[in-house]
Write an enzyme that holds these catalytic residues in place. Structure first.
Site, PDB file in Angstrom:
ATOM      1  N   ASP A  26      -5.548   0.775  -4.644  1.00  0.00           N
ATOM      2  CA  ASP A  26      -3.611   0.558  -4.741  1.00  0.00           C
ATOM      3  C   ASP A  26      -3.699  -0.838  -5.668  1.00  0.00           C
ATOM      4  O   ASP A  26      -2.194  -0.471  -5.762  1.00  0.00           O
ATOM      5  CB  ASP A  26      -2.426   0.937  -3.296  1.00  0.00           C
ATOM      6  CG  ASP A  26      -4.214   0.169  -2.475  1.00  0.00           C
ATOM      7  OD1 ASP A  26      -4.703  -0.544  -2.424  1.00  0.00           O
ATOM      8  OD2 ASP A  26      -3.239   0.153  -0.750  1.00  0.00           O
ATOM      9  N   HIS A  27      -3.838  -1.926  -5.268  1.00  0.00           N
ATOM     10  CA  HIS A  27      -3.783  -3.231  -5.455  1.00  0.00           C
ATOM     11  C   HIS A  27      -5.238  -4.105  -4.905  1.00  0.00           C
ATOM     12  O   HIS A  27      -5.635  -3.426  -4.701  1.00  0.00           O
ATOM     13  CB  HIS A  27      -2.533  -3.676  -4.515  1.00  0.00           C
ATOM     14  CG  HIS A  27      -2.755  -4.008  -3.500  1.00  0.00           C
ATOM     15  ND1 HIS A  27      -2.969  -4.912  -2.335  1.00  0.00           N
ATOM     16  CD2 HIS A  27      -1.762  -3.431  -2.342  1.00  0.00           C
ATOM     17  CE1 HIS A  27      -3.237  -4.314  -1.294  1.00  0.00           C
ATOM     18  NE2 HIS A  27      -2.460  -3.371  -1.608  1.00  0.00           N
TER      19      HIS A  27
ATOM     20  N   HIS B  15      -0.969  -9.832  -0.565  1.00  0.00           N
ATOM     21  CA  HIS B  15      -1.517  -9.022  -2.157  1.00  0.00           C
ATOM     22  C   HIS B  15      -0.987  -9.795  -3.064  1.00  0.00           C
ATOM     23  O   HIS B  15      -0.005 -10.249  -3.361  1.00  0.00           O
ATOM     24  CB  HIS B  15      -0.567  -7.992  -2.432  1.00  0.00           C
ATOM     25  CG  HIS B  15      -1.140  -6.262  -0.639  1.00  0.00           C
ATOM     26  ND1 HIS B  15      -0.059  -5.128  -0.963  1.00  0.00           N
ATOM     27  CD2 HIS B  15      -1.231  -7.302  -0.146  1.00  0.00           C
ATOM     28  CE1 HIS B  15      -0.477  -4.815   0.493  1.00  0.00           C
ATOM     29  NE2 HIS B  15      -1.148  -5.636   0.754  1.00  0.00           N
TER      30      HIS B  15
ATOM     31  N   SER C 201       0.701  -1.203  -0.361  1.00  0.00           N
ATOM     32  CA  SER C 201      -0.001   0.101   0.376  1.00  0.00           C
ATOM     33  C   SER C 201       0.619   1.067   0.405  1.00  0.00           C
ATOM     34  O   SER C 201       0.972   2.349  -0.683  1.00  0.00           O
ATOM     35  CB  SER C 201      -0.814   0.073   1.244  1.00  0.00           C
ATOM     36  OG  SER C 201      -2.272  -0.840   1.622  1.00  0.00           O
TER      37      SER C 201
ATOM     38  N   ASP D  65      -8.691  -4.742   2.238  1.00  0.00           N
ATOM     39  CA  ASP D  65      -7.652  -5.710   2.301  1.00  0.00           C
ATOM     40  C   ASP D  65      -7.517  -6.434   3.525  1.00  0.00           C
ATOM     41  O   ASP D  65      -6.570  -7.462   3.158  1.00  0.00           O
ATOM     42  CB  ASP D  65      -6.817  -4.079   2.206  1.00  0.00           C
ATOM     43  CG  ASP D  65      -5.283  -5.010   2.757  1.00  0.00           C
ATOM     44  OD1 ASP D  65      -4.572  -5.680   1.706  1.00  0.00           O
ATOM     45  OD2 ASP D  65      -4.631  -4.432   3.545  1.00  0.00           O
TER      46      ASP D  65
ATOM     47  N   THR E 161      -1.617   4.601   3.064  1.00  0.00           N
ATOM     48  CA  THR E 161      -2.761   5.555   1.854  1.00  0.00           C
ATOM     49  C   THR E 161      -2.093   6.950   2.216  1.00  0.00           C
ATOM     50  O   THR E 161      -1.752   6.843   1.083  1.00  0.00           O
ATOM     51  CB  THR E 161      -3.111   4.344   1.812  1.00  0.00           C
ATOM     52  OG1 THR E 161      -3.375   2.720   0.819  1.00  0.00           O
ATOM     53  CG2 THR E 161      -3.910   5.031   0.356  1.00  0.00           C
TER      54      THR E 161
END
Length: 381
Positions: A318-319, A345, A104, A276, A157
């Site tokens: 972000d992912h 991730h 992140s 997440d 973030t």
């Protein structure tokens, strides 16, 4: 002979049956199955705007949110999300400077600065040199600026938009970086990184001296009508939706109310942090709950943008986390059956949705760094 064998086997079979039955009874709920819950109403907003370029930009980041997470939420809400108002859609490639799979910190920094960096970096390049962020550039242009997050406001973030540190773990140093800026509003957890620090500094007192109102209660944040607000809603990260309630959509609207007072415009980043966490835990229930909470924050942004006509709303991630897919579901009941390939991730592309003046710039496949470039061109160049 047969009787002896039966006499020998029967107790074993009974024992096995009993142990299997008890084990089944003691197993926890299947966290990959979301049974369904109450759906909320989704409104459709106008697609007509006052200008071709925005005066305001609201960037919403669903941390770890891939297409499957999003579709799980859409299914759970009986087939509709506020995000569907965003008619311009693209995809972002998320790799960091040193890894195929980003974290992140590097992902957030790429979006905030337009440069790839190493995993763990907060607002610094691969050589650990500070890089100016879109939030800082907006502030220099006289625009109002803000950050909202369900995690600690010093987490990776939100930190990547305002701080410059070599490691995301340096949350006390990140908190101190807030005092070096003129940010107008920030709302999230992390009170302890401001007030209960190892170095003895009380950044809450320093914020007050700089003209901020510091609030810890959501009701006071919701009703705030001043110009400088620091909302610190938890000692560190906020808890799950079931405990924190509608903190994110309420805080999003509160931040907009502060920022819209600036006639030149504003930049706001809002993070739904714990999509997440659901991915890391392979927990479909948490993923769905967090996506729905995030989408309602998107709804607050879209409501303002539709009224205002000069606001660009960008929704991305972000992912992706968990390698999630959706194996079954029901639009009638809201049931979702998820599955996962990882507890970490992954490297897959993530979606970008946009609404408002300039939204047509955010279509197609692009690097995450391009999001910064397009925002900068539209807002501060």
């Amino acid at each position: 002979m047969k009787r002896k064998i039966i006499t020998f086997i029967l107790p074993i079979a009974v024992a096995l049956f009993y142990s299997t039955t008890v084990a089944a009874q003691e197993q926890p709920d299947d966290l990959t199955l979301y049974q369904g819950g109450e759906a909320y109403e989704v409104k459709s907003y106008t697609q007509t705007f006052k200008s071709d370029t925005p005066k305001n930009v609201i960037l919403l980041i669903g941390d770890g949110m891939g297409v499957a997470h999003l579709f799980a939420g859409l299914t759970a809400n009986r087939g509709n999300l506020f995000i569907e108002n965003c008619k311009h859609i693209g995809f972002s490639k998320t790799a960091s400077s040193n890894r195929y799979v980003t974290d992140s910190a590097a992902g957030g920094t790429a979006i905030s600065t337009g440069k790839k960096t190493y995993n763990g970096a907060i607002g610094v390049d691969p050589d650990k040199n500070p890089m100016k962020t879109i939030l800082e550039e907006a502030s220099e242009k006289g625009l109002a600026t803000g950050l909202v997050s369900t995690s600690s406001i010093t987490h990776a973030t939100p930190a990547s938009f305002i701080a410059h540190q070599p490691s995301r773990s340096m949350e006390e140093e990140i908190a101190a970086d807030f005092l070096k800026t003129d940010i107008d509003v920030f709302i999230g957890g992390g009170y302890d990184f401001f007030a209960k620090r190892e170095d003895g500094r009380n950044l809450v007192d320093e914020l007050v001296r700089k003209g901020y109102t510091v609030e810890r209660e959501l009701s006071k944040i919701e009703n705030y009508n001043g110009k400088k607000l620091a909302g610190l809603t938890a000692p560190k990260g906020n808890p799950r939706v079931s405990e924190r309630g509608n903190m994110l959509p309420v805080s999003t609207r509160a931040a907009i109310n502060v920022l819209k007072q600036n006639k030149k415009g504003f930049f706001l980043m809002v993070e739904g942090s714990f999509i997440d966490s659901g991915g890391h835990a392979n927990n479909t229930v948490q993923v769905v709950e967090e996506v729905l909470d995030f989408d309602q924050a998107v709804g607050k942004a879209l409501e303002f943008a539709a009224e205002n006509g000069e606001t660009l709303v960008i929704v991305t991630a972000d992912h992706e986390t968990g390698g999630m897919t959706v194996n079954d579901g029901s639009f009638e009941t809201g049931m979702v059956k998820g599955a996962f390939t990882s507890t970490g991730h992954t490297g897959v592309m993530v979606p970008i949705f946009s609404y408002g003046p300039g939204a047509s710039e955010f279509i197609g496949i692009m690097e995450n760094t391009d999001i910064y470039g397009k925002m900068r061109e539209l807002l501060v160049k």
